[in-house]
Design a protein around this motif. Sequence first.
Motif, mmCIF file in Angstrom:
data_model
loop_
_atom_site.group_PDB
_atom_site.id
_atom_site.type_symbol
_atom_site.label_atom_id
_atom_site.label_comp_id
_atom_site.label_asym_id
_atom_site.label_seq_id
_atom_site.Cartn_x
_atom_site.Cartn_y
_atom_site.Cartn_z
ATOM 1 N N TYR A 2 0.824 -1.198 0.000
ATOM 2 C CA TYR A 2 0.000 0.000 0.000
ATOM 3 C C TYR A 2 0.862 1.254 0.000
ATOM 4 C CZ TYR A 2 -3.914 -2.986 1.361
ATOM 5 O OH TYR A 2 -4.878 -3.940 1.399
ATOM 6 N N ARG A 4 1.141 4.470 1.758
ATOM 7 C CA ARG A 4 0.646 4.888 3.060
ATOM 8 C C ARG A 4 1.095 6.305 3.378
ATOM 9 N NH1 ARG A 4 -0.108 0.752 7.350
ATOM 10 N NH2 ARG A 4 0.618 2.454 8.660
ATOM 11 N N ASP A 46 2.120 6.145 12.523
ATOM 12 C CA ASP A 46 3.351 6.392 11.771
ATOM 13 C C ASP A 46 4.370 7.204 12.562
ATOM 14 O OD1 ASP A 46 2.415 5.162 9.296
ATOM 15 O OD2 ASP A 46 1.016 6.827 9.227
ATOM 16 N N GLU A 245 -8.486 2.013 12.032
ATOM 17 C CA GLU A 245 -8.021 0.689 11.630
ATOM 18 C C GLU A 245 -7.495 0.733 10.200
ATOM 19 O OE1 GLU A 245 -7.859 -2.059 13.432
ATOM 20 O OE2 GLU A 245 -8.760 -1.156 15.228
ATOM 21 N N GLU A 246 -6.453 -0.029 9.942
ATOM 22 C CA GLU A 246 -5.854 -0.050 8.603
ATOM 23 C C GLU A 246 -6.869 -0.475 7.543
ATOM 24 O OE1 GLU A 246 -2.014 -1.854 6.186
ATOM 25 O OE2 GLU A 246 -1.976 -1.720 8.367
ATOM 26 N N ASN A 247 -7.704 -1.460 7.867
ATOM 27 C CA ASN A 247 -8.702 -1.926 6.893
ATOM 28 C C ASN A 247 -9.641 -0.808 6.469
ATOM 29 O OD1 ASN A 247 -7.654 -4.480 7.008
ATOM 30 N ND2 ASN A 247 -9.218 -5.301 8.401
ATOM 31 N N VAL A 250 -7.832 1.548 4.115
ATOM 32 C CA VAL A 250 -7.710 0.965 2.778
ATOM 33 C C VAL A 250 -9.054 1.047 2.053
ATOM 34 C CG1 VAL A 250 -7.296 -1.160 1.500
ATOM 35 C CG2 VAL A 250 -5.810 -0.572 3.408
ATOM 36 N N TYR A 255 -5.290 4.744 2.189
ATOM 37 C CA TYR A 255 -4.167 3.906 1.774
ATOM 38 C C TYR A 255 -4.536 3.260 0.450
ATOM 39 C CZ TYR A 255 -2.381 4.080 6.596
ATOM 40 O OH TYR A 255 -1.890 4.499 7.810
#
Length: 257
Positions: A2, A4, A46, A245-247, A250, A255
């Motif tokens: 990804y 990011r 990050d 959350e990363e999901n 995305v 992302y």
Amino acid sequence: MYHRPRLIPCLTIQDRGLVKTTKFSNPRYLGDPVNAVKIFNGKGVDELCILDITATSENRGPDFEYLKDIASEAFMPLSYGGGITTLTEIEKLFYIGYEKVIINTSFILNPQLIKDAAELAGSQSVVVSIDVKNELFGKRYCYINGGSIKAKEDPVTLAKKAEELGAGEILLNSITYDGTMKGYDLELVKSITAAVSIPVIACGGAKDIIDFKKVLEKGGAHAAAAGSLFVYYGSHKAVLITAPEENDLVEIGVYKM
């Protein structure tokens, strides 16, 4: 893999407590900054931005002892701003574990410090903070000293000056949007990203991850910072230290593949 873009919690501290302001005023006490850092360790953020919001107005330098305690608990890169006036202080901040220094008032009062810091540690370690307030007739003014003293130059002029002096990034903070959770000032962000080639971190007003997407795509920001979004939950602003959350990032397109 990804792509990011950086999403950065911006933690404001006062008297060794974690606080959150609205339009740079009315700081609300939220708890212990060290505990917040420990929670963010598990969230995979990050980097973390630590800002002492009263150091300059109280005419004191960084609280190195406490900042060292914070750094000792952090598993992610740290940046710090507040009360920085000398190269010796900058060296000490790097020594105790901070990757970047954020300079606001001294950028106006002593521009040479930006040059010297960039020569010392490289431009990537020097961030100039530009705090902007929207006023009558659509005019924007920059402020220093915790938002209490108006600077002469406009935001675009100051951004170009920061780049010329050797700053590696600009932390662009909207005083007008700070803590409001109404979204970023996209027009302000666009005016700065169009004027400089160094990365711009947008801050002030983020309500949700859709705001991250907007400021990155429409505003041209290289990174999105936020305070309230990372420390509040729900319309009543219950205190909850959290991160998206990363999901979800995305799925919404913050992302990208």
